[in-house]
Design an enzyme around this catalytic site. Structure first.
Site, PDB file in Angstrom:
ATOM      1  N   ASP A 130      15.146 -11.149  -0.857  1.00 28.29           N
ATOM      2  CA  ASP A 130      15.421  -9.679  -0.676  1.00 28.29           C
ATOM      3  C   ASP A 130      16.471  -9.082  -0.930  1.00 28.29           C
ATOM      4  O   ASP A 130      16.785  -7.861  -1.386  1.00 28.29           O
ATOM      5  CB  ASP A 130      15.156  -9.144   0.670  1.00 28.29           C
ATOM      6  CG  ASP A 130      13.457  -9.062   1.061  1.00 28.29           C
ATOM      7  OD1 ASP A 130      12.584  -9.137   0.318  1.00 28.29           O
ATOM      8  OD2 ASP A 130      13.480  -8.666   2.250  1.00 28.29           O
ATOM      9  N   GLY A 138       9.654   0.846   7.415  1.00 28.19           N
ATOM     10  CA  GLY A 138       9.963   1.192   6.122  1.00 28.19           C
ATOM     11  C   GLY A 138       9.110   0.690   5.343  1.00 28.19           C
ATOM     12  O   GLY A 138       8.293   1.394   4.582  1.00 28.19           O
ATOM     13  N   GLY A 139       9.118  -0.777   5.189  1.00 25.52           N
ATOM     14  CA  GLY A 139       8.035  -1.556   4.151  1.00 25.52           C
ATOM     15  C   GLY A 139       8.734  -1.631   2.896  1.00 25.52           C
ATOM     16  O   GLY A 139      10.001  -1.528   2.849  1.00 25.52           O
ATOM     17  N   LYS A 192       8.201   0.203  17.160  1.00 26.64           N
ATOM     18  CA  LYS A 192       8.131   0.434  15.553  1.00 26.64           C
ATOM     19  C   LYS A 192       6.821   0.201  14.907  1.00 26.64           C
ATOM     20  O   LYS A 192       6.261  -1.093  15.395  1.00 26.64           O
ATOM     21  CB  LYS A 192       9.444  -0.465  14.822  1.00 26.64           C
ATOM     22  CG  LYS A 192       9.597  -0.691  13.632  1.00 26.64           C
ATOM     23  CD  LYS A 192      10.875  -1.180  13.515  1.00 26.64           C
ATOM     24  CE  LYS A 192      11.098  -1.262  11.859  1.00 26.64           C
ATOM     25  NZ  LYS A 192      11.497  -2.396  11.217  1.00 26.64           N
ATOM     26  N   TYR A 225       3.147  -5.250  15.533  1.00 27.35           N
ATOM     27  CA  TYR A 225       2.589  -5.511  14.272  1.00 27.35           C
ATOM     28  C   TYR A 225       1.434  -6.212  14.414  1.00 27.35           C
ATOM     29  O   TYR A 225       1.419  -7.656  14.253  1.00 27.35           O
ATOM     30  CB  TYR A 225       3.744  -6.227  13.393  1.00 27.35           C
ATOM     31  CG  TYR A 225       4.711  -5.470  12.851  1.00 27.35           C
ATOM     32  CD1 TYR A 225       4.868  -4.044  13.095  1.00 27.35           C
ATOM     33  CD2 TYR A 225       5.718  -6.231  12.069  1.00 27.35           C
ATOM     34  CE1 TYR A 225       6.097  -3.373  12.444  1.00 27.35           C
ATOM     35  CE2 TYR A 225       6.775  -5.441  11.800  1.00 27.35           C
ATOM     36  CZ  TYR A 225       7.061  -4.171  11.746  1.00 27.35           C
ATOM     37  OH  TYR A 225       8.282  -3.366  11.438  1.00 27.35           O
ATOM     38  N   ARG A 246      14.820  -2.332   3.625  1.00 27.49           N
ATOM     39  CA  ARG A 246      14.799  -2.374   2.183  1.00 27.49           C
ATOM     40  C   ARG A 246      14.952  -1.058   1.299  1.00 27.49           C
ATOM     41  O   ARG A 246      15.391  -1.006   0.413  1.00 27.49           O
ATOM     42  CB  ARG A 246      13.493  -3.071   1.792  1.00 27.49           C
ATOM     43  CG  ARG A 246      13.629  -4.782   1.923  1.00 27.49           C
ATOM     44  CD  ARG A 246      12.268  -5.246   2.091  1.00 27.49           C
ATOM     45  NE  ARG A 246      11.403  -4.851   2.971  1.00 27.49           N
ATOM     46  CZ  ARG A 246      10.027  -5.114   3.261  1.00 27.49           C
ATOM     47  NH1 ARG A 246       9.614  -6.166   2.477  1.00 27.49           N
ATOM     48  NH2 ARG A 246       9.477  -5.100   4.129  1.00 27.49           N
ATOM     49  N   TRP A 303       8.571  -4.362  17.669  1.00 27.10           N
ATOM     50  CA  TRP A 303       8.189  -4.428  16.320  1.00 27.10           C
ATOM     51  C   TRP A 303       6.535  -4.613  16.877  1.00 27.10           C
ATOM     52  O   TRP A 303       6.373  -5.601  16.954  1.00 27.10           O
ATOM     53  CB  TRP A 303       8.706  -5.265  15.496  1.00 27.10           C
ATOM     54  CG  TRP A 303       9.752  -5.061  14.849  1.00 27.10           C
ATOM     55  CD1 TRP A 303      10.273  -5.281  13.452  1.00 27.10           C
ATOM     56  CD2 TRP A 303      11.390  -4.844  15.197  1.00 27.10           C
ATOM     57  NE1 TRP A 303      11.485  -4.963  13.155  1.00 27.10           N
ATOM     58  CE2 TRP A 303      12.133  -4.587  14.299  1.00 27.10           C
ATOM     59  CE3 TRP A 303      11.609  -4.401  16.660  1.00 27.10           C
ATOM     60  CZ2 TRP A 303      13.570  -4.291  14.457  1.00 27.10           C
ATOM     61  CZ3 TRP A 303      13.078  -4.324  16.777  1.00 27.10           C
ATOM     62  CH2 TRP A 303      13.911  -4.053  15.872  1.00 27.10           C
ATOM     63  N   ASP A 326      17.211  -7.679   9.360  1.00 28.44           N
ATOM     64  CA  ASP A 326      16.810  -9.080   9.830  1.00 28.44           C
ATOM     65  C   ASP A 326      16.013  -9.881   8.806  1.00 28.44           C
ATOM     66  O   ASP A 326      15.475 -10.908   8.903  1.00 28.44           O
ATOM     67  CB  ASP A 326      16.225  -9.014  10.788  1.00 28.44           C
ATOM     68  CG  ASP A 326      14.901  -7.983  11.002  1.00 28.44           C
ATOM     69  OD1 ASP A 326      14.937  -7.088   9.907  1.00 28.44           O
ATOM     70  OD2 ASP A 326      13.842  -8.279  11.782  1.00 28.44           O
ATOM     71  N   HIS A 364      12.411 -12.878   5.355  1.00 34.46           N
ATOM     72  CA  HIS A 364      12.013 -13.241   4.018  1.00 34.46           C
ATOM     73  C   HIS A 364      12.670 -14.141   3.223  1.00 34.46           C
ATOM     74  O   HIS A 364      12.402 -14.418   2.065  1.00 34.46           O
ATOM     75  CB  HIS A 364      11.966 -11.761   3.126  1.00 34.46           C
ATOM     76  CG  HIS A 364      11.038 -10.802   3.927  1.00 34.46           C
ATOM     77  ND1 HIS A 364      11.157  -9.325   3.856  1.00 34.46           N
ATOM     78  CD2 HIS A 364      10.070 -10.821   4.833  1.00 34.46           C
ATOM     79  CE1 HIS A 364      10.393  -8.800   4.562  1.00 34.46           C
ATOM     80  NE2 HIS A 364       9.487  -9.593   5.459  1.00 34.46           N
TER      81      HIS A 364
HETATM   82  P1  FBP Z   1      11.849  -2.753   5.962  1.00 33.46           P
HETATM   83  O1  FBP Z   1      12.134  -1.244   6.262  1.00 33.46           O
HETATM   84  O2  FBP Z   1      12.651  -3.495   4.989  1.00 33.46           O
HETATM   85  O3  FBP Z   1      10.325  -2.901   5.919  1.00 33.46           O
HETATM   86  O4  FBP Z   1      12.262  -3.654   7.322  1.00 33.46           O
HETATM   87  C1  FBP Z   1      11.713  -3.390   8.401  1.00 33.46           C
HETATM   88  C2  FBP Z   1      10.972  -4.666   8.883  1.00 33.46           C
HETATM   89  O5  FBP Z   1      10.270  -4.491  10.364  1.00 33.46           O
HETATM   90  C3  FBP Z   1      12.395  -5.543   9.484  1.00 33.46           C
HETATM   91  O6  FBP Z   1      12.749  -5.403  10.456  1.00 33.46           O
HETATM   92  C4  FBP Z   1      11.661  -6.921   9.088  1.00 33.46           C
HETATM   93  O7  FBP Z   1      12.414  -7.900   8.682  1.00 33.46           O
HETATM   94  C5  FBP Z   1      10.654  -6.623   8.244  1.00 33.46           C
HETATM   95  O8  FBP Z   1      10.335  -5.236   8.036  1.00 33.46           O
HETATM   96  C6  FBP Z   1       9.363  -7.503   8.215  1.00 33.46           C
HETATM   97  O9  FBP Z   1       8.618  -7.492   7.296  1.00 33.46           O
HETATM   98  P2  FBP Z   1       7.210  -7.986   6.977  1.00 33.46           P
HETATM   99  O10 FBP Z   1       6.149  -6.906   7.100  1.00 33.46           O
HETATM  100  O11 FBP Z   1       6.862  -8.509   5.842  1.00 33.46           O
HETATM  101  O12 FBP Z   1       7.148  -8.982   8.227  1.00 33.46           O
END
Ligand code: FBP
Length: 243
Positions: free
Chosen positions: A23, A194-195, A168, A137, A222, A135, A14, A19
């Site tokens: 990427d 992942g990151g 996640k 965060y 990534r 997600w 996504d 981003h």
């Molecule tokens: P990655 O493994 O590349 O980090 O992807 C996980 C993810 O949650 C994606 O689904 C989302 O686009 C991205 O990381 C969000 O990244 P950021 O932490 O920069 O917002």
């Protein structure tokens, strides 16, 4: 509708919205390449936004469940993080999705809006039999360290209390109590995010420790499709999880 496994490796793609194409390279800029990769490596699910799903997720040539991400924002947006819903659970069903995903930025000034949207999505998705992935965060000016054990555990618990089936999470900077993260999530399955690109040993170390502590899988982007040997990396991570 194919059932979503509640453990394993989910391939995230996504980033084009989150981003921008920065990427990507000439190869992985194509959703078709990602779908072929996901098929070949037999990932447990693929995570797409609406555009890629409309054009590339076709049950005739795809052998894994779709998780449709229902909200997003761009890197061009500034200020307190806020990711708004851009499509619906009904649209996800039409596109053949087996589950829906949504990002909540806990601690943001706009948390209340994301919380409300997530609540409605969770109820609709569950009424139609679709699992929901958060997600989770924590982010924004109130959050000093989004990778502290305390904050990651809080994100895990918040996802459980909101009714998420899977959460996640970022890998916490103190990994001595990963089991506390899992306990905090209670019935919600915990997946590792992942990151930015790490070397394969680092990622695999993280996965091993997380799985030992009771995590159920990984939702990764990534570190797979920016790698020179993406299929092998997925298989390696799958074998740690399944093993
Ligand atoms: P990655 O493994 O590349 O980090 O992807 C996980 C993810 O949650 C994606 O689904 C989302 O686009 C991205 O990381 C969000 O990244 P950021 O932490 O920069 O917002």
């Amino acid at each position: 509708m194919e059932k979503l496994p509640l453990s394993g490796v989910f391939l995230a793609y996504d980033h084009g919205l989150e981003h921008g194409p920065t990427d990507f390279n000439e190869v992985n800029v194509s959703p078709k390449y990602i779908i072929d990769l996901a098929n070949k490596a037999e990932v447990d699910a693929i995570i797409l936004l609406k555009g890629s799903a409309i054009h590339y997720y076709n049950k005739k040539n795809v052998n894994m469940p779709l998780i449709l991400k229902l909200n997003g924002k761009t890197r061009l947006y500034e200020g307190e993080p806020f990711s708004t819903q851009n499509t619906s659970v009904e649209e996800a069903v039409k596109l053949g999705a087996s589950a829906v995903g949504y990002t909540v930025y806990w601690g943001s000034k706009y948390e209340k809006y994301m919380l409300r949207e997530f609540g409605k999505i969770e109820e609709k998705a569950h009424s139609l039999g679709l699992p929901v992935i958060m997600w989770s965060y924590p982010r924004g000016k109130n959050i000093q360290d989004d990778e502290s054990l305390e904050i990651v555990s809080y994100a895990a618990r918040a996802a459980f209390e909101m009714g998420a089936d899977i959460v996640k999470l970022k890998y916490p900077d103190d990994d001595s109590k990963l089991d506390w993260v899992v306990k905090s999530a209670d019935k919600t399955k915990v997946f590792l995010a992942g990151g930015k690109k790490l070397d394969s040993e680092n990622i695999e170390q993280h996965v091993k420790k997380a799985i030992d502590a009771g995590f159920s899988g990984m939702a990764i982007g990534r570190n797979i499709w920016q790698s020179d040997n993406p299929v092998e990396r997925i298989r390696e991570i799958k074998s740690i999880i399944k093993g």
